[in-house]
Design an enzyme around this catalytic site. Structure first.
Site, mmCIF file in Angstrom:
data_model
loop_
_atom_site.group_PDB
_atom_site.id
_atom_site.type_symbol
_atom_site.label_atom_id
_atom_site.label_comp_id
_atom_site.label_asym_id
_atom_site.label_seq_id
_atom_site.Cartn_x
_atom_site.Cartn_y
_atom_site.Cartn_z
ATOM 1 N N HIS A 52 0.535 2.178 -5.646
ATOM 2 C CA HIS A 52 1.589 2.169 -4.651
ATOM 3 C C HIS A 52 2.601 3.045 -5.042
ATOM 4 C CE1 HIS A 52 0.445 -2.315 -3.441
ATOM 5 N NE2 HIS A 52 -0.570 -1.529 -3.533
ATOM 6 N N GLU A 54 5.857 2.508 -6.053
ATOM 7 C CA GLU A 54 6.416 1.983 -7.023
ATOM 8 C C GLU A 54 5.787 2.381 -8.353
ATOM 9 O OE1 GLU A 54 7.132 -1.465 -4.163
ATOM 10 O OE2 GLU A 54 5.443 -0.050 -4.343
ATOM 11 N N CYS A 82 5.212 -5.781 -3.868
ATOM 12 C CA CYS A 82 4.397 -6.770 -3.917
ATOM 13 C C CYS A 82 4.356 -7.384 -5.451
ATOM 14 C CB CYS A 82 3.005 -6.073 -3.576
ATOM 15 S SG CYS A 82 2.246 -5.000 -4.933
ATOM 16 N N CYS A 85 3.747 -4.618 -8.141
ATOM 17 C CA CYS A 85 4.919 -3.689 -8.231
ATOM 18 C C CYS A 85 6.167 -4.646 -8.847
ATOM 19 C CB CYS A 85 5.214 -3.171 -6.899
ATOM 20 S SG CYS A 85 3.814 -2.026 -6.445
#
Length: 152
Positions: A52, A54, A82, A85
């Site tokens: 992801h 992040e 999410c 993260c």
């Protein structure tokens, strides 16, 4: 407005992801008024569920600063983090989180759950939502609309 300036930089990363046929989410990390890390989603390219924006930005920032503690850093991301993260943000001690679009299927700052507000955790980032929300949201909608068209 400083937040808009930085979110536009995160959006540049999201557009890169879009060009690479990745879900268009971009992230930057800022320290002392300078971008120290930039990233966008790379799950398809890497075939890694944790790739992801992040997570990748946090990894770059830690490497650049040579520490896992990002206490003086601010994270800007185009979509609400999410659970994974949000957990990484808490663990890395990021000071402030700014996000654009809300994630009604997995957002873990405000929408589905509020991980930054769990009082038992030892770190609680400040957070600010809806920064450039329209542009962040519309990029995601455009991406998924194109994906659905390809499958029709």
């Amino acid at each position: 407005m400083e937040e808009v300036k930085w979110m536009k930089e995160a959006l540049k990363q999201a557009y890169k992801a879009f060009q690479e046929d990745e879900v268009p989410i971009g992230c930057i990390i800022v320290k002392d008024g300078k971008i120290i890390a930039r990233a966008h989603n790379k799950r398809e390219k890497t075939q890694q569920s944790i790739a992801h924006a992040e997570i990748l930005a946090i990894q770059k920032a830690c490497k650049k600063l040579n520490t896992w503690r990002l206490e003086e850093c601010d994270l800007y991301v185009t979509l609400e983090p999410c659970p994974m993260c949000a957990g990484a943000i808490i663990q890395s001690r990021i000071r402030n989180v700014y996000f654009g679009a809300y994630d009604h299927k997995g957002g873990s700052v405000i929408t589905c759950t509020k991980l930054f507000d769990v009082k038992e955790y030892n770190h609680h980032p400040s957070y600010f939502s809806g920064i450039c929300e329209q542009e962040c949201s519309s990029l995601l909608k455009q991406f998924f609309k194109l994906k659905r068209k390809k499958h029709d």
